[in-house]
Motif scaffolding. Structure first.
Motif, short mmCIF file in Angstrom:
data_model
loop_
_atom_site.label_atom_id
_atom_site.label_comp_id
_atom_site.label_asym_id
_atom_site.label_seq_id
_atom_site.Cartn_x
_atom_site.Cartn_y
_atom_site.Cartn_z
N MET A 292 0.84 -1.18 0.00
CA MET A 292 0.00 0.00 0.00
C MET A 292 0.89 1.24 0.00
N ALA A 293 0.49 2.25 -0.75
CA ALA A 293 1.26 3.48 -0.84
C ALA A 293 1.23 4.23 0.48
N ASP A 294 2.30 4.97 0.73
CA ASP A 294 2.37 5.80 1.93
C ASP A 294 1.58 7.07 1.66
N PHE A 295 0.45 7.23 2.34
CA PHE A 295 -0.40 8.40 2.14
C PHE A 295 0.04 9.52 3.07
N VAL A 296 0.03 10.75 2.54
CA VAL A 296 0.37 11.94 3.32
C VAL A 296 -0.75 12.95 3.17
N THR A 297 -0.90 13.79 4.17
CA THR A 297 -1.95 14.80 4.15
C THR A 297 -1.51 15.97 3.28
N VAL A 298 -2.34 16.30 2.31
CA VAL A 298 -2.03 17.41 1.42
C VAL A 298 -2.83 18.65 1.80
N ALA A 299 -4.02 18.47 2.40
CA ALA A 299 -4.84 19.61 2.82
C ALA A 299 -5.80 19.15 3.91
N ILE A 300 -6.24 20.09 4.74
CA ILE A 300 -7.19 19.81 5.81
C ILE A 300 -8.39 20.73 5.62
N PHE A 301 -9.59 20.14 5.70
CA PHE A 301 -10.82 20.88 5.49
C PHE A 301 -11.73 20.74 6.70
N VAL A 302 -12.54 21.77 6.94
CA VAL A 302 -13.49 21.74 8.05
C VAL A 302 -14.80 21.09 7.60
N ASN A 303 -15.21 21.36 6.38
CA ASN A 303 -16.51 20.89 5.88
C ASN A 303 -16.35 19.76 4.87
N PRO A 304 -17.20 18.73 4.97
CA PRO A 304 -17.12 17.61 4.02
C PRO A 304 -17.42 18.02 2.58
N HIS A 305 -18.35 18.95 2.39
CA HIS A 305 -18.71 19.33 1.02
C HIS A 305 -17.57 20.09 0.34
N GLU A 306 -16.84 20.86 1.09
CA GLU A 306 -15.70 21.58 0.51
C GLU A 306 -14.60 20.60 0.11
N MET A 307 -14.35 19.62 0.99
CA MET A 307 -13.33 18.62 0.71
C MET A 307 -13.72 17.80 -0.52
N ALA A 308 -15.01 17.49 -0.67
CA ALA A 308 -15.47 16.65 -1.78
C ALA A 308 -15.18 17.31 -3.13
N VAL A 309 -15.28 18.62 -3.19
CA VAL A 309 -15.02 19.33 -4.45
C VAL A 309 -13.55 19.17 -4.84
N GLU B 143 -0.55 28.48 -0.01
CA GLU B 143 0.88 28.29 -0.20
C GLU B 143 1.20 26.82 -0.02
N ILE B 144 2.34 26.43 -0.48
CA ILE B 144 2.74 25.03 -0.40
C ILE B 144 3.67 24.85 0.79
N ALA B 145 3.30 23.93 1.68
CA ALA B 145 4.13 23.63 2.85
C ALA B 145 5.38 22.89 2.41
N GLU B 146 6.40 23.01 3.21
CA GLU B 146 7.67 22.38 2.86
C GLU B 146 7.64 20.87 3.03
N GLU B 147 7.15 20.40 4.17
CA GLU B 147 7.18 18.98 4.48
C GLU B 147 5.78 18.40 4.51
N PRO B 148 5.59 17.20 3.98
CA PRO B 148 4.28 16.56 4.08
C PRO B 148 4.00 16.09 5.50
N VAL B 149 2.74 16.00 5.86
CA VAL B 149 2.34 15.52 7.18
C VAL B 149 1.87 14.09 7.02
N ARG B 150 2.59 13.17 7.62
CA ARG B 150 2.20 11.76 7.58
C ARG B 150 1.28 11.47 8.76
N SER B 151 0.43 10.48 8.58
CA SER B 151 -0.50 10.12 9.65
C SER B 151 0.23 9.74 10.92
N ALA B 152 1.33 9.03 10.79
CA ALA B 152 2.09 8.60 11.96
C ALA B 152 2.70 9.79 12.69
#
Length: 126
Positions: free
Chosen positions: A1-18, A75-84
């Motif tokens: 399985m690929a290592d997933f990293v957080t690219v963005a965080i959203f408050v609302n589900p409908h905004e994230m879905a777009v 803006e683009i963050a420097e480091e990705p945020v991993r779940s761990a």
């Protein structure tokens, strides 16, 4: 399985879905962590830290560029945020937060106040 990293965080589900649909349209696999709990009760969004839109590490740069273009990221963050990485402070530090202002004496005083109010309410109801 690929290592997933957080690219963005959203408050609302409908905004994230777009934005998830935009990334999937471009062929980037996405995973929305904590989407179900926030959809079930929107007030939990702050408690769980929002809905984390995650992509494979290999597609991170392209996903960031697409989200900046779409207006989701300023803006683009420097480091990705991993779940761990999110769990590291909980694992290494104390499991419960430290509240130096709450002392045993204050807890006892609060308990006495609550018992007193309950006693007064009981007397008034009789």
């Amino acid at each position: 399985m690929a290592d997933f990293v957080t690219v963005a965080i959203f408050v609302n589900p409908h905004e994230m879905a777009v934005y998830r649909a935009r990334l999937e349209w471009e062929g980037i696999e996405c995973f929305a962590k904590d989407e179900n709990i926030v959809s079930a009760n929107p007030f939990y969004s702050n408690a769980v830290g929002g809905i984390k839109l995650q992509v494979p590490l290999a597609d991170l740069q392209r996903a960031r560029e697409l989200l900046v273009e779409a207006g989701a990221l300023q803006e683009i963050a420097e480091e990705p945020v991993r779940s761990a990485d999110i769990l590291k402070p909980l694992i290494s530090g104390p499991l419960l937060p430290q509240f130096p202002m709450i002392t045993l004496e204050r807890v006892r005083l609060l308990a006495l106040i609550v018992i007193g109010v309950a006693a007064v309410a009981l007397v008034l109801l009789m």
